[in-house]
Design an enzyme around this catalytic site. Structure first.
Site, mmCIF file in Angstrom:
data_model
loop_
_atom_site.group_PDB
_atom_site.id
_atom_site.type_symbol
_atom_site.label_atom_id
_atom_site.label_comp_id
_atom_site.label_asym_id
_atom_site.label_seq_id
_atom_site.Cartn_x
_atom_site.Cartn_y
_atom_site.Cartn_z
ATOM 1 N N CYS A 1 -3.564 7.654 4.140
ATOM 2 C CA CYS A 1 -3.265 7.177 2.784
ATOM 3 C C CYS A 1 -4.483 7.339 1.883
ATOM 4 O O CYS A 1 -4.362 7.381 0.665
ATOM 5 C CB CYS A 1 -2.802 5.734 2.833
ATOM 6 S SG CYS A 1 -3.809 4.699 3.889
ATOM 7 N N GLU B 1 0.897 -1.163 0.000
ATOM 8 C CA GLU B 1 0.000 0.000 0.000
ATOM 9 C C GLU B 1 0.927 1.202 0.000
ATOM 10 O O GLU B 1 1.657 1.411 0.977
ATOM 11 C CB GLU B 1 -0.840 0.085 1.290
ATOM 12 C CG GLU B 1 -1.604 -1.150 1.665
ATOM 13 C CD GLU B 1 -2.802 -1.372 0.796
ATOM 14 O OE1 GLU B 1 -3.239 -0.424 0.128
ATOM 15 O OE2 GLU B 1 -3.293 -2.506 0.779
#
Ligand code: NAP
Length: 518
Positions: A295, A256
């Site tokens: 994020c 990620e």
């Protein structure tokens, strides 16, 4: 000053040298040190594989689920202490810290519930059985069984609790022991959670290891049954993926990484409407929550030209009502960034962005003198898909850029796609045809798409919230990974095997097979 320890081979250990220093993000004061120097990571991984793997594989999914529920309970019962630690170490406001800590306990509890539903099994069937021979007896069935290695979790600085819980929940439920390596700079909360689990006796021997400080030579000892799940910068993701040992043993790596999440307002949306308010609320939340260090936070805001002024006004109003300052103060909505180096990176990014885009909200100087503060800022770039910086560089702080577009679905999709793949995209429209074109047009570029509209305007947590039942990850620049997503999240930690043989024998070990009736 406190020395943070690692938990390896079921013991608390510390490195030989002082190692890295951790700071209070609001004052810059040193609060702890962490070092992994001299720790035997080969032995740590071997112990986790042998002792932890054996402990977990002896448990059914239901028993592992019960363990996750206990782990969740322990985090929840110690919530106030963890929130206070997050304030000190990460500069979190109370609300930011709750988002992280409750995200950890909530995800563990959710997977605990899934374990209960999966029941008294130790492997999972994948799909139906199929005949493989001419007769009815020779059949095949796909199964998922736990990999025999360690799930190495390398986490980012922004979610020290949730990162531990969300990766841990899926791996442990799948039957793999974990070794969590939190980002050193904000490891205090992660260390405390593991201390609490150990003290409460809720984890079996070897099932959870913690490496506090630099990864050192950890990856030199990975083996063919291990997996690595990483969250952080795209650059580190590449370093991990290309590590010779990872390459040699084809160790699965889930990444990620950087994500230029976009938010698109449809041309049908009127200023002040419920859909408009939903959009404004979601964007303002992303800019202020955790000081933009999520994020999933929106970085690019696509607005039809006719709506640009209304968007600027509405967002400015919301941001002005979110005071920046001491995370301990009740009125504060925006705390500092987590570290001095993040502040430096974000300020560098802003300076570059300001070279090509116009600042339409925010005063960079309006921040407390001490600590790692960056003021929320909004930019306008009229370059659309050709804007030079905004589609390529993630500024990991309270900063986003408004991009004007024509209002056509095709333009919107093309501009969003310039980000090269993201974790989440939000689309706001009550126009079925336009909304459908954009949602399906951006879908291949994202792991998740949120379609905001009038009827659900007051029901959403915002696109920045990752929920355990839905996948978290994204293609391309976002790392190409996928976590969570309910049962889907277990697959990364399981080997899928097609087992072919005599139906009667297979049913002895796998239980009754279905799909062979015709
Ligand atoms: P990072 O430097 O990539 O660090 C992330 C994690 O990787 C940390 O635990 C770090 O450990 C570890 N690490 C670093 N080098 C390693 C190596 N060679 N081998 C094994 N592990 C290694 O990222 P960051 O400093 O936390 O954040 C930098 C940028 O990443 C942010 O500004 C943001 O753009 C992006 N980011 C993205 C996400 C996301 O989910 N999309 C989340 C956070 C950050 P140490 O802490 O010990 O160095």
């Amino acid at each position: 000053m406190r020395t943070l320890k690692s938990y390896l081979q079921d013991h608390w250990v510390e490195g030989k040298t002082p190692g890295a220093t951790l700071h209070d993000a609001a004052t810059g004061q040193a609060i702890a040190t962490a070092s992994t120097d001299g720790l035997d990571l080969r032995a740590a991984l071997a112990h986790a594989r042998e002792v932890g793997g054996r402990s977990l594989r002896a448990m059914t999914y239901a028993q592992r689920g019960a363990m996750l529920k206990e782990m969740s309970r322990v985090v929840h019962e110690n919530r106030d202490e963890l929130i206070e630690l997050a304030r000190q170490n990460s500069g979190n406001t109370r609300s930011d810290a709750k988002f992280d800590v409750d995200g950890c306990s909530g995800t563990l509890a959710w997977y605990g519930g899934l374990g209960a539903r999966l029941g008294d099994k130790t492997i999972l069937l994948d799909g139906n059985a199929e005949k493989t021979g001419r007769g009815p007896r020779f059949v095949g069935q796909h199964v998922f069984s736990p990999r025999r290695g360690v799930a190495i979790h390398i986490n980012a600085f922004n979610f020290p609790a949730w990162g531990l819980g969300e990766k841990g929940a899926t791996a442990l439920l799948a039957g793999m022991p974990i070794l969590c390596k939190p980002a050193t700079a904000t490891a205090v909360v992660t260390v405390r959670i593991v201390e609490l689990w150990v003290a409460a006796g809720v984890i079996p021997a070897g099932a959870v290891s913690l490496l506090t400080g630099s990864a050192g030579n950890l990856l030199d000892h990975v083996g063919p049954q291990d997996v690595i799940a990483f969250t952080g910068s795209g650059h580190t993701g590449q370093v991990i993926r290309s590590h010779p040992r990872v390459v040699e043993f084809n160790v699965p790596v889930n990444v990620e990484a950087d994500s230029l999440n976009a938010s698109v307002v449809g041309p049908d949306v009127e200023a002040g409407s419920e859909t408009f308010q939903m959009f404004v609320g979601d964007v303002a939340l992303d800019l202020t929550q955790k000081a933009g260090q999520k994020c999933t936070a929106v970085r690019r805001i696509l607005v039809p030209e006719a709506l640009a002024e209304a968007v600027r006004e509405a967002l400015s109003e919301r941001l002005a009502a979110a005071p920046i300052g001491d995370p301990d103060a009740r009125e504060t909505r925006v705390g500092p960034l987590a570290t001095a180096s993040q502040k430096r990176d974000v300020e560098l990014g802003i300076a570059k962005l300001a070279g090509t885009a116009l600042r339409i909200y925010g005063d960079p100087a309006a921040v407390p003198a001490q600590g790692y503060y960056v003021a929320p800022q909004l930019f306008l770039d009229t370059g659309g898909a050709h804007a030079p910086f905004v589609h390529d560089h993630e500024i990991f702080g309270p900063v986003a850029t408004v991009l004007l577009y024509s209002g056509s679905a095709e333009d919107a999709v093309a501009i969003v796609a310039r980000g090269g793949g993201g974790l989440v995209c939000s689309v706001y429209s009550d126009d079925k045809a336009w909304g459908g074109d954009v949602v399906l047009g951006v879908a291949p570029w994202h792991g998740r798409v949120v379609w905001g509209s009038k009827k659900i305007h007051d029901q959403s947590f915002g696109p920045g919230t990752v929920l355990p039942g839905f996948v978290h990850g994204g293609p391309g620049k976002a790392g190409g990974g996928e976590e969570l997503g309910g049962e889907r999240g277990l697959r990364f930690y399981s080997q899928r095997t097609a087992i072919q043989g005599d139906r009667a024998l297979l049913e002895k070990v796998l239980g009754q097979l279905s799909g062979l009736e015709t």
